[in-house]
Design an enzyme around this catalytic site. Sequence first.
Site, short mmCIF file in Angstrom:
data_model
loop_
_atom_site.label_atom_id
_atom_site.label_comp_id
_atom_site.label_asym_id
_atom_site.label_seq_id
_atom_site.Cartn_x
_atom_site.Cartn_y
_atom_site.Cartn_z
N GLY A 1 3.20 4.43 -13.17
CA GLY A 1 2.34 3.26 -13.18
C GLY A 1 1.32 3.31 -12.06
O GLY A 1 0.13 3.17 -12.29
N GLY B 1 10.58 -2.43 -4.56
CA GLY B 1 11.52 -2.53 -5.67
C GLY B 1 12.96 -2.25 -5.32
O GLY B 1 13.85 -3.06 -5.59
N ASN C 1 19.04 6.87 -1.81
CA ASN C 1 19.30 8.06 -2.61
C ASN C 1 18.45 9.18 -2.04
O ASN C 1 17.21 9.13 -2.12
CB ASN C 1 18.96 7.81 -4.08
CG ASN C 1 19.28 9.01 -4.98
OD1 ASN C 1 18.97 10.15 -4.66
ND2 ASN C 1 19.89 8.74 -6.12
N GLN D 1 9.88 10.81 -3.85
CA GLN D 1 8.82 9.86 -3.56
C GLN D 1 7.94 10.34 -2.41
O GLN D 1 6.71 10.21 -2.44
CB GLN D 1 9.41 8.50 -3.23
CG GLN D 1 9.99 7.78 -4.44
CD GLN D 1 8.90 7.39 -5.42
OE1 GLN D 1 8.13 6.47 -5.18
NE2 GLN D 1 8.83 8.09 -6.53
N GLU E 1 5.26 4.59 -1.14
CA GLU E 1 3.84 4.69 -0.82
C GLU E 1 3.56 5.27 0.56
O GLU E 1 2.41 5.64 0.85
CB GLU E 1 3.20 3.30 -0.92
CG GLU E 1 3.29 2.75 -2.33
CD GLU E 1 2.87 1.30 -2.42
OE1 GLU E 1 2.07 0.97 -3.31
OE2 GLU E 1 3.33 0.49 -1.59
#
Length: 739
Positions: free
Chosen positions: A245, A515, A622, A629, A695
């Site tokens: 997304g 999140g 995790n 990420q 991010e």
Amino acid sequence: MTREMTHDGPDADHRLDGMAQGVLGRGEPRPEGALKVTGRAVYTGDQQAPGMVHGALVRATITRGRVTTLNSATVLEMPGVLAVIDDPRLVRFSGQGATTKPPKADAAGVVYHGQPIALVVAETLEQARHAALRLTVDYAEEPGAVTGPEDPAAEVELPQKKQSETGAPDAALEAADTVIDRIYRTASMSSAPMEPHASLAEWQGGKLVLHSTLQMLASAQGQVAAALGIEPEDIRILAPHVGGGFGSKLGISPETVAAAIAAQQMRRPVSVVCTRPQSMETTSRRSETLQRIQMGADDEGRLTMIGHEALVSNLPGQKFSEPVQQATHFTYEAAHRRVVHRVARVHRLVAASVRAPGEAVGATAFECAMDELADKLGLCPVALRLRNIPKVEPGTGRPFSSHKLAEALTEGARRFGWEHRHASPRARREGEWWIGMGMSSLVRVNTVMEAKARVSLSLDGTALVETDMTDIGTGSYAILSQIAAEMLGLPMGSVETVLGDTDLPASSGSGGSFGAASTGSAVYLACLELRSRLAEAMGCPEPELTLKDGHAIHDNRKVPLSTLMGGAAMQAEGHLIPGEAEDKARQATWGAAFAEVGVNAITGEIRVRRMLGTFAIGRVLNAQTARSQALGGMIWGIGMALTEELVHDARDGHIVNRDLAEYHVPVNADVPALEVHFLEERDDWAPMQAKGIGELGICGAGAAIVNAVHNACGVRVRSLPMTVDKVLAGLVEAEADQG
């Protein structure tokens, strides 16, 4: 029963550290991984429904004005074409972007080239797309469309809340021993998720059932309701798998409204699957930026003045503007500061959040300026940053919830071998290639959002986690399962997580790096309530209860969980409520990026040879998904520095490079082996002591590459991306200066 927690301050109850199952923090694979790699995961574009027909968007070929006539008669005679939908709600919404409510009814009209204005419905997708391309439209075109933010005719606004000044910045700059005053530009960029935008709408007894590519379902439910003029409870949204997304799916986009309107009119399920060009041209973009950065420093390299001005753009009437200076306020110390934020109103695709809005472009430019200051001072870039780290938040005096920038810088430098860097450019050459090193700080604000989750414990020793949280490829299925497994003492295989359905408790959704910590905390609270009931049945205080491998253990007693459950399944909800914590302390994540590049002295090509990032994100939930990420963020940094740029035609503002053939994201050949290292950290101000990672990696990483290019060949490129033509021009200039 629901257990609530209002996040008002630091939490000294480190309950997760006392759990016994040992799955949290491990690099657990994704439970849905096998479905994805075998092609069995069903995404929105894969969904089917009995009687389903297909829609294709018709888009404006003018930049500003209104539609007068849709010449639909001809296309309605084409094979398979069923209808041309020109409902004004579609036009009103489609000019407003992905994250805002539709405007008033009188605002319908075309506000950018390529804006959706109608929908053609046909029996097949191919028939619908063919007819949409054949449809001719008459317009009443309005003059005065401005397509570039630096056009003198552009209306420029200064949002009051985004301006700030402390001390006497002009006087401080004049008195400084060393001054930097530079202009940097970053290009407009696309989220470009792997999965194009799509929606399948079906009305069932007056209720809309919507399969859609969305990141935040609860807020999207309200947006659909506002767009259609119905109640949110009459809408069910499903998104169990979302293929990326990066901000473009934070809210509904035009195909969502179009599918819902068409399905209602046709009384049949309608699927609208965007092409790649449509996804890039009709959803949202990151604004281009023009940034002026001023810095004054004393002879020892301590900053006395920081000035950061930015010009960004958006459509008229839009509230969002790229928060370029979001981290400038607190990353480095300086007594005198000035922030100026300008928004140019242009007729281009709406600008909205793209991965790491604000710091992604703001920190990148600022870290390039810091490198220029270090060079001018004759100071190591790492040392310059270390001596300007504030002890409390500048301007407010708030404490930092945690601060790991110094450790990230020093540990990153040690691991990367920074001591081997040559201070002067053009000091190392291998054949045709100049070799150099660069670095940058990484910083990203941290926040939490309201979130709910439900956890059920069955007599057979399994648990079910339910929430409308989405997994956009970030690992939500794995992380939420791990939290429940750890708290309830169950193997990972005994926990099932169900996501992406608005009939489930409303989560934070996926976005803003909030999140996992937000919705994960809701899962934690639900499990804590279950633990309390199990402890009561065990006859012991909950903190003394050990749960492991489906058993409860206390005081030399070990019994199966089912024994404590009274013959019935147990269920609890968790509810995390953001409180005053963010007002009391500055929360952020920290890191550092180091890069080594080669610059071809003949062609100007740039090759990233190696890259390393150190990250401080609180508790790692995790290790495998966190590393992924971090890698993704660093790769986005490579893209920002070297390849990514949405090109707008100056005549009408339309996007020229609207597919992945022409919009150049980094590919395998651009990305070397990347190293990721997480610093040991616990932040008591963060729920579960965990903060966001999604991010941070992009928030400055591109600057490490820009700075490495200068160290390699002596060329400063201040307009990103650094394409070959810009590097070659710099090489020619550098050669002229030397000879």
